[in-house]
Design a protein around this motif. Structure first.
Motif, PDB file in Angstrom:
ATOM      1  N   GLN A 244      18.339   1.102   3.875  1.00 44.98           N
ATOM      2  CA  GLN A 244      17.597   1.988   2.984  1.00 44.98           C
ATOM      3  C   GLN A 244      16.383   2.560   3.734  1.00 44.98           C
ATOM      4  N   TRP A 245      15.771   3.577   3.159  1.00 45.62           N
ATOM      5  CA  TRP A 245      14.637   4.237   3.810  1.00 45.62           C
ATOM      6  C   TRP A 245      13.409   3.322   3.854  1.00 45.62           C
ATOM      7  N   MET A 246      12.643   3.459   4.946  1.00 49.61           N
ATOM      8  CA  MET A 246      11.431   2.664   5.134  1.00 49.61           C
ATOM      9  C   MET A 246      10.270   3.570   5.548  1.00 49.61           C
ATOM     10  N   VAL A 247       9.057   3.091   5.264  1.00 46.58           N
ATOM     11  CA  VAL A 247       7.840   3.739   5.739  1.00 46.58           C
ATOM     12  C   VAL A 247       7.341   2.957   6.951  1.00 46.58           C
TER      13      VAL A 247
ATOM     14  N   THR B 295      11.368   7.226   7.160  1.00 52.93           N
ATOM     15  CA  THR B 295      11.141   8.526   6.521  1.00 52.93           C
ATOM     16  C   THR B 295       9.839   9.176   6.963  1.00 52.93           C
ATOM     17  N   ILE B 296       8.822   8.360   7.216  1.00 49.97           N
ATOM     18  CA  ILE B 296       7.509   8.902   7.530  1.00 49.97           C
ATOM     19  C   ILE B 296       6.730   7.880   8.359  1.00 49.97           C
ATOM     20  N   VAL B 297       5.868   8.387   9.232  1.00 48.80           N
ATOM     21  CA  VAL B 297       4.995   7.521  10.030  1.00 48.80           C
ATOM     22  C   VAL B 297       3.570   7.693   9.520  1.00 48.80           C
ATOM     23  N   GLU B 298       2.950   6.595   9.101  1.00 45.31           N
ATOM     24  CA  GLU B 298       1.610   6.629   8.510  1.00 45.31           C
ATOM     25  C   GLU B 298       0.602   5.912   9.416  1.00 45.31           C
ATOM     26  N   ASP B 299      -0.639   6.377   9.362  1.00 37.90           N
ATOM     27  CA  ASP B 299      -1.734   5.776  10.122  1.00 37.90           C
ATOM     28  C   ASP B 299      -2.379   4.676   9.289  1.00 37.90           C
ATOM     29  N   LEU B 300      -2.333   3.445   9.782  1.00 38.67           N
ATOM     30  CA  LEU B 300      -2.890   2.302   9.056  1.00 38.67           C
ATOM     31  C   LEU B 300      -4.372   2.484   8.756  1.00 38.67           C
ATOM     32  N   MET B 301      -5.073   3.199   9.618  1.00 39.44           N
ATOM     33  CA  MET B 301      -6.518   3.324   9.495  1.00 39.44           C
ATOM     34  C   MET B 301      -6.950   4.390   8.488  1.00 39.44           C
ATOM     35  N   LYS B 302      -6.003   5.136   7.944  1.00 38.13           N
ATOM     36  CA  LYS B 302      -6.333   6.209   7.014  1.00 38.13           C
ATOM     37  C   LYS B 302      -5.839   5.886   5.601  1.00 38.13           C
ATOM     38  N   ARG B 303      -6.393   6.619   4.632  1.00 36.86           N
ATOM     39  CA  ARG B 303      -5.942   6.496   3.244  1.00 36.86           C
ATOM     40  C   ARG B 303      -4.509   7.028   3.143  1.00 36.86           C
TER      41      ARG B 303
ATOM     42  N   PHE C 175       4.334   4.635  -1.606  1.00 42.25           N
ATOM     43  CA  PHE C 175       5.793   4.782  -1.588  1.00 42.25           C
ATOM     44  C   PHE C 175       6.360   3.480  -2.157  1.00 42.25           C
ATOM     45  N   ARG C 176       6.221   3.313  -3.444  1.00 39.99           N
ATOM     46  CA  ARG C 176       6.535   2.030  -4.066  1.00 39.99           C
ATOM     47  C   ARG C 176       8.026   1.755  -4.181  1.00 39.99           C
ATOM     48  N   ASP C 177       8.831   2.760  -3.886  1.00 40.90           N
ATOM     49  CA  ASP C 177      10.287   2.562  -3.944  1.00 40.90           C
ATOM     50  C   ASP C 177      10.869   2.307  -2.550  1.00 40.90           C
ATOM     51  N   GLN C 178      10.000   2.198  -1.536  1.00 40.71           N
ATOM     52  CA  GLN C 178      10.489   2.007  -0.171  1.00 40.71           C
ATOM     53  C   GLN C 178       9.875   0.771   0.475  1.00 40.71           C
TER      54      GLN C 178
ATOM     55  N   GLY D 213      -0.819  -1.264  -8.481  1.00 42.73           N
ATOM     56  CA  GLY D 213      -0.029  -2.200  -7.681  1.00 42.73           C
ATOM     57  C   GLY D 213      -0.002  -1.826  -6.223  1.00 42.73           C
ATOM     58  N   PRO D 214       0.728  -2.586  -5.429  1.00 41.69           N
ATOM     59  CA  PRO D 214       0.799  -2.327  -3.982  1.00 41.69           C
ATOM     60  C   PRO D 214       1.335  -0.934  -3.662  1.00 41.69           C
ATOM     61  N   LEU D 215       1.045  -0.482  -2.449  1.00 34.33           N
ATOM     62  CA  LEU D 215       1.463   0.855  -2.020  1.00 34.33           C
ATOM     63  C   LEU D 215       2.967   0.944  -1.786  1.00 34.33           C
ATOM     64  N   TYR D 216       3.596  -0.181  -1.449  1.00 33.99           N
ATOM     65  CA  TYR D 216       4.989  -0.133  -1.000  1.00 33.99           C
ATOM     66  C   TYR D 216       5.850  -1.096  -1.810  1.00 33.99           C
ATOM     67  N   GLY D 217       7.166  -1.057  -1.513  1.00 34.07           N
ATOM     68  CA  GLY D 217       8.133  -1.861  -2.242  1.00 34.07           C
ATOM     69  C   GLY D 217       8.065  -3.342  -1.891  1.00 34.07           C
ATOM     70  N   ASN D 218       9.113  -4.071  -2.249  1.00 34.17           N
ATOM     71  CA  ASN D 218       9.086  -5.536  -2.159  1.00 34.17           C
ATOM     72  C   ASN D 218       9.590  -6.100  -0.829  1.00 34.17           C
ATOM     73  N   SER D 219       9.832  -5.246   0.148  1.00 36.35           N
ATOM     74  CA  SER D 219      10.261  -5.723   1.464  1.00 36.35           C
ATOM     75  C   SER D 219       9.237  -5.292   2.513  1.00 36.35           C
ATOM     76  N   VAL D 220       8.682  -6.285   3.221  1.00 33.19           N
ATOM     77  CA  VAL D 220       7.666  -6.022   4.246  1.00 33.19           C
ATOM     78  C   VAL D 220       8.150  -6.591   5.576  1.00 33.19           C
ATOM     79  N   PHE D 221       8.102  -5.767   6.599  1.00 33.27           N
ATOM     80  CA  PHE D 221       8.472  -6.178   7.950  1.00 33.27           C
ATOM     81  C   PHE D 221       7.228  -6.084   8.825  1.00 33.27           C
TER      82      PHE D 221
END
Length: 660
Positions: A48-51, A77-85, A89-92, A121-129
């Motif tokens: 499935q898609w991941m951020v 799907t997208i590359v995000e900068d940890l240091m920025k707001r 993507f709560r479904d990914q 709630g959290p920014l992302y879904g229930n799977s964290v790598f």
């Protein structure tokens, strides 16, 4: 979260085969990240898609080895900068790849800590790598365990051991530059602890361990016997690589006795301060000129692209600013970067003429080429006339225009006579093979001062004159040259900081150096290496070249370059390998048991050890040294992997001196 989760590092390492089929460092890193990070996470996430969330350090690692297309193929799907707001993507699922430091860990924990900003709630879904570029310290691992919302979602927590950037197929660096490392030379050479090392040194060796982990190398570690910093770093590295080996039971290395056709490599740790001349001398090969004379940001260069108009269309010649990336993805760059600029322009002209004079091209161009070097305008017209060759012609055109811009800058700065003076100072001989008097050369140095309005160039010339002769003969000579150079206070400070690197501005009485001037009247050679270049402007060869030639031929003296652990004889290497592995793994957590013990010498004082040669230069490696390593590798057939804190230009080297 069980403690073992943290230690589930990629102990098997990337798929490195026998020494005869080894992949390049960049290919190994790319394969390692794609297979052991992104593919592994994608499979565990059900494809499935991941951020992808990265900190600046991880982004640089990815950018140096992987393209965005490769990431999309692995469901990113997208590359995000940890240091920025960041947007939610709560479904990914989310894949974090970061350097294991407090700032990055705090931000990851904040993503999963309830707050006013995270009311929904959290920014992302229930799977964290969770992936870390290097070893995760215990205290930071503890911070992660305290965040329950994060822990219950973690599917993978792994150290990937790729805490470095690939420069090219066989080169790496640690990107230690401003603003993160504002005063790196002060940290390396001045601000030392009672043990002789600083946190920066420790971090540097930890990064170097990740290089060896990636390459599946547990090397013999050697260093210059007269350099205390290199000796301390070599012992620190040995301790860290032993700890890594003991913590990763299934990790294998070349020459461990279980992988056929492999031998243990050798790691040679060197220091920039032992050669302060090579980063200063003008180098007339393509890669060095581009980095020295043109504005380039990492691999990105902006150049003026000339487009020819036609009378039929009623258009004239136009110039457009274009961007290009100069890296291993550009086959023309790979072929030409180590060549002399004159050969580069001739080669490009020949390639373009071959296309113009092809059956299709000759019909369009009207006549055969004369064999002379093409002008930019001629080349632009050829490009417009041959649409079926547009892709290759566009690439050749790009490099022709960059090469011409190098020559334009070279001529504008009046470097022709200066480069000859530099070569004579560095080699101790003129183009005709004559050894000139030093007084005459210093007179030419003064003449160059008077020609130039740029004080930075005057500083560079003066530094070359001083370093090449291992110091001037008297204080009066130094005073006269400083008066003529008319430098600023910062520039004088940079010059005097050479002494902190062991380069005297004035020779001490009775100075006994193998490089010292004979009799004090003739110019001396700084390096014992010889350059086979047919161009008189490239007579000087950096000392690293002769060191690597000796290393690859098995002639590097163990007295001058001892090892942390005794070097085994070739016939005993494989027999003793497994015993060493076992003993090291049992003592993984202990401190370095070998201390400063060095190898015993054979009757000849020389040993040939291992297949792959690794060389790491503390304080920066210049582009002439990078080229020299490639030349030695091509001539010897031995793989050489070069690394450094950062690849530096002359201006960056002087800037580092200024900041001390």
């Amino acid at each position: 979260m069980p403690r073992s989760t943290k230690k589930s590092s990629s102990s098997s390492g990337p798929p490195v085969a026998s020494s005869s089929t080894k992949c390049s460092l960049r290919d190994i890193v790319k394969s390692h990240l794609l297979d052991d990070v992104f593919q592994k996470s994608s499979v565990k996430n059900g494809n499935q898609w991941m951020v992808l969330v990265v900190d600046p350090e991880a982004l640089r690692v990815i950018s140096s080895s992987i393209g965005m297309y490769n990431l999309m193929e692995h469901n990113v799907t997208i590359v995000e900068d940890l240091m920025k707001r960041r947007a939610p993507f709560r479904d990914q699922a989310v894949l974090y790849l970061v350097e294991p430091n407090r700032s990055s860990i705090d931000r990851i924990v904040n993503d999963w800590t309830p707050s006013k900003e995270n009311k929904k709630g959290p920014l992302y879904g229930n799977s964290v790598f969770l992936y870390f570029l290097g070893p995760l310290p215990d205290e930071l691992f503890g911070l992660i365990k305290q965040c329950k919302e994060l822990v219950k979602r973690v599917k993978v927590l792994q150290e990937v051991n790729v805490d470095f950037l690939t420069k090219e197929s066989g080169a790496f660096h640690f990107d230690m530059k401003p603003p993160r490392f504002q005063n790196i030379y002060s940290e390396l050479y001045v601000r030392r602890s009672s043990t002789g090392l600083s946190p920066l040194h420790d971090r540097m060796m930890s990064k170097l361990v990740t290089v060896c982990a990636t390459l599946n190398e547990y090397p013999h570690v050697r260093f210059p016997s007269n350099n205390e910093l290199c000796k301390s770093l070599a012992n620190l590295f040995q301790q860290k690589i032993n700890e890594f080996l003991g913590s990763n039971k299934s990790w294998w290395f070349n020459g461990d006795g279980t992988n056929p056709n492999t031998e243990r490599s050798t790691l040679l740790i060197l220091d920039r301060k032992d050669d302060c001349l090579s980063p200063l001398v003008h180098e007339l090969t393509y890669e060095a000129m581009v980095n020295d004379l043109l504005p380039i940001d990492d691999e990105k260069i902006t150049y003026d692209s000339v487009t020819a108009g036609t009378s039929k269309e009623g258009t004239g010649e136009t110039t457009t600013r274009m961007d290009a990336l100069l890296n291993d993805n550009d086959e023309v760059w790979v072929e030409l970067k180590g060549k002399h600029i004159a050969e580069v322009i001739q080669t490009l002209s020949t390639k373009i003429r071959d296309i113009v004079n092809s059956s299709t091209g000759s019909a369009l161009s009207g006549s055969k080429a004369s064999g002379k070097a093409l002008s930019i305008n001629q080349m632009a017209k050829a490009l417009k006339a041959l649409p079926e060759y547009r892709e290759i012609m566009s690439k050749l055109s790009q490099h022709m225009q960059i090469a011409h811009q190098c020559m334009d800058a070279f001529n504008k700065q009046g470097l022709l006579e200066l480069t000859e003076l530099e070569q004579t100072l560095a080699t101790g001989k003129t183009d005709e093979g004559r050894t000139p008097k030093l007084k005459a050369l210093l007179g030419q140095v003064v003449e160059e001062f008077r020609k130039r309005n740029d004080s930075a160039m005057r500083l560079r010339i003066l530094a070359i004159a001083i370093v090449s002769q291992r110091g001037l003969s008297s204080q009066s000579d130094l005073k006269k040259l400083l008066n003529e150079a008319n430098l600023s206070e910062d520039e004088i400070s940079a010059l005097r900081n050479l002494e902190k690197l062991g380069c005297p501005l004035v020779q001490k009485d009775g100075q006994n150096s193998k490089y010292a001037r004979i009799g004090g009247k003739k110019a001396s050679s700084f390096s014992e290496a010889e350059n086979e270049s047919e161009y008189s402007s490239s007579r000087y060869a950096c000392p690293l070249k002769s060191i690597l030639q000796d290393a690859t031929s098995g002639n590097l003296s163990v007295e001058e370059y001892p090892s942390v652990m005794p070097l085994p004889d070739d016939n005993a290497l494989n027999q003793s390998a497994m015993k060493k592995v076992s003993s090291v793994r049992k003592a993984a957590s202990a401190s370095n048991r070998w201390g400063s013990k060095t190898s015993s010498s054979s009757s000849s004082g020389k040993r040939k050890v291992g297949s792959r040669q690794l060389v790491f230069v503390v304080g920066g490696m210049c582009y002439s040294e990078l080229r020299a390593a490639r030349e030695v590798m091509d001539a010897s057939g031995t793989e050489i992997v070069t690394g450094t804190t950062k690849f530096i230009t002359p201006s960056e080297f002087i800037s580092n001196l200024t900041s001390m």
